[in-house]
Motif scaffolding. Structure first.
Motif, short mmCIF file in Angstrom:
data_model
loop_
_atom_site.label_atom_id
_atom_site.label_comp_id
_atom_site.label_asym_id
_atom_site.label_seq_id
_atom_site.Cartn_x
_atom_site.Cartn_y
_atom_site.Cartn_z
N VAL A 1 22.56 27.77 -10.82
CA VAL A 1 22.87 29.11 -11.34
C VAL A 1 23.90 29.80 -10.45
CG1 VAL A 1 21.93 31.41 -11.78
CG2 VAL A 1 20.68 29.39 -12.53
N ALA A 2 23.70 29.68 -9.13
CA ALA A 2 24.65 30.31 -8.20
C ALA A 2 26.04 29.70 -8.33
CB ALA A 2 24.14 30.16 -6.77
N ASN A 3 26.11 28.37 -8.40
CA ASN A 3 27.41 27.70 -8.51
C ASN A 3 28.07 28.00 -9.85
OD1 ASN A 3 27.56 26.39 -5.99
ND2 ASN A 3 26.15 24.82 -6.68
N ALA A 4 27.28 27.94 -10.92
CA ALA A 4 27.84 28.22 -12.24
C ALA A 4 28.36 29.65 -12.31
CB ALA A 4 26.79 27.98 -13.33
N GLY A 5 27.58 30.59 -11.74
CA GLY A 5 28.04 31.98 -11.72
C GLY A 5 29.34 32.14 -10.97
N HIS A 6 29.46 31.43 -9.84
CA HIS A 6 30.70 31.51 -9.06
C HIS A 6 31.87 30.92 -9.84
CE1 HIS A 6 33.30 31.57 -5.54
NE2 HIS A 6 33.60 30.30 -5.79
N GLU A 7 31.65 29.77 -10.46
CA GLU A 7 32.73 29.12 -11.21
C GLU A 7 33.17 29.97 -12.40
OE1 GLU A 7 34.34 26.49 -10.30
OE2 GLU A 7 33.07 26.18 -8.54
N LEU A 8 32.24 30.67 -13.02
CA LEU A 8 32.59 31.54 -14.16
C LEU A 8 33.25 32.84 -13.70
CD1 LEU A 8 29.32 31.08 -16.25
CD2 LEU A 8 31.59 30.29 -16.92
N ARG A 9 32.78 33.35 -12.57
CA ARG A 9 33.28 34.64 -12.10
C ARG A 9 34.76 34.58 -11.73
NH1 ARG A 9 30.26 35.02 -8.02
NH2 ARG A 9 28.45 35.79 -9.17
N THR A 10 35.20 33.49 -11.11
CA THR A 10 36.59 33.40 -10.64
C THR A 10 37.61 33.53 -11.77
OG1 THR A 10 35.88 32.02 -8.78
CG2 THR A 10 38.22 31.98 -9.34
N PRO A 11 37.53 32.72 -12.84
CA PRO A 11 38.51 32.91 -13.92
C PRO A 11 38.31 34.21 -14.68
CG PRO A 11 36.90 31.22 -14.51
CD PRO A 11 36.68 31.55 -13.07
N LEU A 12 37.07 34.66 -14.83
CA LEU A 12 36.84 35.91 -15.54
C LEU A 12 37.47 37.09 -14.80
CD1 LEU A 12 33.15 35.54 -16.76
CD2 LEU A 12 35.19 35.70 -18.19
N THR A 13 37.40 37.07 -13.48
CA THR A 13 38.02 38.14 -12.69
C THR A 13 39.52 38.16 -12.88
OG1 THR A 13 36.26 37.98 -11.02
CG2 THR A 13 38.30 39.05 -10.36
N ALA A 14 40.12 36.96 -12.90
CA ALA A 14 41.57 36.87 -13.10
C ALA A 14 41.95 37.34 -14.50
CB ALA A 14 42.03 35.44 -12.87
N ILE A 15 41.21 36.91 -15.49
CA ILE A 15 41.50 37.29 -16.88
C ILE A 15 41.40 38.81 -17.03
CG2 ILE A 15 40.63 37.17 -19.24
CD1 ILE A 15 39.85 34.25 -18.64
N ARG A 16 40.34 39.38 -16.49
CA ARG A 16 40.15 40.83 -16.62
C ARG A 16 41.28 41.59 -15.93
NH1 ARG A 16 34.88 44.36 -14.61
NH2 ARG A 16 35.78 46.43 -15.07
N GLY A 17 41.64 41.14 -14.72
CA GLY A 17 42.69 41.83 -13.97
C GLY A 17 44.02 41.84 -14.71
N PHE A 18 44.44 40.68 -15.19
CA PHE A 18 45.73 40.61 -15.89
C PHE A 18 45.67 41.30 -17.25
CE2 PHE A 18 46.41 37.10 -12.84
CZ PHE A 18 47.65 37.48 -12.36
N ALA A 19 44.50 41.24 -17.91
CA ALA A 19 44.37 41.93 -19.20
C ALA A 19 44.48 43.44 -19.02
CB ALA A 19 43.03 41.56 -19.84
N GLU A 20 43.85 43.97 -17.97
CA GLU A 20 43.93 45.41 -17.71
C GLU A 20 45.36 45.81 -17.37
OE1 GLU A 20 41.11 45.96 -14.62
OE2 GLU A 20 39.40 46.23 -15.99
N THR A 21 46.07 44.94 -16.64
CA THR A 21 47.46 45.23 -16.31
C THR A 21 48.31 45.29 -17.58
OG1 THR A 21 47.24 44.13 -14.17
CG2 THR A 21 49.47 44.47 -14.99
N LEU A 22 48.10 44.35 -18.49
CA LEU A 22 48.85 44.34 -19.75
C LEU A 22 48.49 45.55 -20.61
CD1 LEU A 22 48.61 40.53 -20.63
CD2 LEU A 22 50.69 41.79 -20.02
N ARG A 23 47.23 45.94 -20.58
CA ARG A 23 46.81 47.11 -21.38
C ARG A 23 47.51 48.37 -20.90
NH1 ARG A 23 41.05 49.27 -20.10
NH2 ARG A 23 42.31 49.82 -18.27
#
Length: 391
Positions: A162-184
């Motif tokens: 669970v900890a590893n899966a959460g880490h692996e999911l969090r990294t791309p999600l953080t990047a996606i959110r950051g760039f999406a907010e910038t585009l918005r």
């Protein structure tokens, strides 16, 4: 009388005359008969108790009021590595919490606790859940040990997963959110906007790959996976996999060579499962081979099995990591693996699929080469007949 005193009830007076002394002899014979029947009944109860105890999956230890062990079963002997009867509880299992629990139970206070003990003869340590209960009239204590080692290992694996899966999911999600907010918020430069969208797309693909691998791993680890076992042309399948990944190898200017494919006999396995194993192994080799490096795929046949070896040049895998490369989310170089798009699940999927196919896979890394060797039974070997009947 001497035999009765010595608790032997086989002797008889066998007096047939009349009179006080013969009457006494017959009375003694009757007493011996009753004592013999009682002793036999006692032995039968003890044998039945011993059979019940030895049939239990739990370890059992009974101690008297002085702390000496008066009764155990086979499971306890296997657990401690010797016959513990006649020894103290501390001599059998050296654990201060257990000793205190037995002392408390002797005072009429039942206890439940979990303890860890060392393994015997080089085996791993065990985790035991102990139920410590007093016997009637403070005559001693009975302790029942449940081996919960597998449960604790499963819990730790689940937490790590669970900890590893959460880490692996969090990294791309953080990047996606950051760039999406910038585009918005608006980006004046079209080239920058395209670059941001490319990053979002790349991380989205990484998320998709991770989700797909998680779904595959869950399916392969479960008992419900059914493989369609039959003769498969390994050489043709390897050639097909190499053609499918040719674009990736050419993009890195890799030299890919193969040997023994034309002469490789059919293997008894599931074609789709073997294809996925080969794709993961070759794709892994392409990812971790430096630009301009070399990949070799070879097939060697013996009387009973076919060995398929996928090797790549490069920095290799340090010896301390070799035993863990098939673990979920384990990476030798975490940063480089994520940079190359790896999910950390590919080799774990390979291990589970190979096990389901009844094969074997090993890894070796030395002298600038890393090799994964897959062994599968030939379709014409006796081993394959056994596997077909099981499947």
């Amino acid at each position: 009388m001497e035999e009765l005193t010595a608790r032997s009830y086989r002797g008889r007076a066998r007096i047939h005359r009349l009179g006080p002394i013969p009457d006494l002899g017959r009375a003694i014979d009757a007493l011996a008969e009753r004592l013999s029947a009682s002793e036999e009944k006692k032995h039968r109860r003890e044998d039945r108790l011993r059979t019940i105890l030895d049939a239990m999956a739990e370890a059992v230890m009974v101690t008297d009021s002085d702390g000496y062990i008066t009764l155990t079963n086979e499971v306890l002997s296997e657990l401690v590595g010797f016959s513990a009867e006649g020894k103290t509880a501390t001599e059998a299992i050296r654990n201060p919490d257990l000793r205190q629990a037995i002392e408390d139970a002797q005072l009429g206070l039942p206890q439940r606790l979990e303890i860890s003990i060392d393994g015997v003869s080089g085996t791993d340590g065990r985790v035991l859940r102990a139920s410590v209960s007093p016997l009637r009239n403070q005559q001693g204590v009975v302790t029942v040990f449940h081996d919960v080692t597998a449960e604790r290992v499963a819990e730790r694996v689940r937490r790590d997963f669970v900890a590893n899966a959460g880490h692996e999911l969090r990294t791309p999600l953080t990047a996606i959110r950051g760039f999406a907010e910038t585009l918005r918020d608006g980006v004046d430069d079209p080239d920058s906007a395209k670059e941001f969208l490319d990053v979002i797309l790349r991380h989205t693909k990484r998320l998709q790959a991770l989700v797909d691998d998680l779904a595959d791993l869950s399916r392969f680890e479960g008992a419900g996976l059914e493989l369609e076992i039959g003769p498969v042309s390994a050489g043709a399948l390897i050639d097909e996999v190499l053609r499918g990944l040719e674009a990736q190898s050419k993009a890195k200017h890799l030299k890919v060579t193969s040997s023994g494919l034309a002469d490789a006999p059919p293997v008894m396995t599931d074609e789709r499962a073997l294809e996925q194993v080969l794709v993961n192994l070759v794709d892994n080799a392409i990812k971790y081979t430096p630009e301009g490096g070399e990949i070799r795929i070879g097939a060697v046949s013996t009387n009973d099995e076919l060995s398929i070896e996928v090797s790549n040049s490069g920095p290799g895998i340090p010896p301390k990591h070799l035993g863990r490369v098939f673990e979920r989310f384990y990476r030798v170089d975490a940063g480089r693996s994520r940079e190359l798009g790896g999910t950390g699940l590919g080799l774990s999927i390979v291990k589970h699929l190979v096990a389901k196919m009844g094969g074997e896979i090993k890894v070796d890394s030395s002298r600038g080469w890393t090799s994964f060797t897959l062994r599968l039974p030939r379709a014409d070997s006796p081993r394959s007949d056994t596997r077909v009947s099981r499947n």
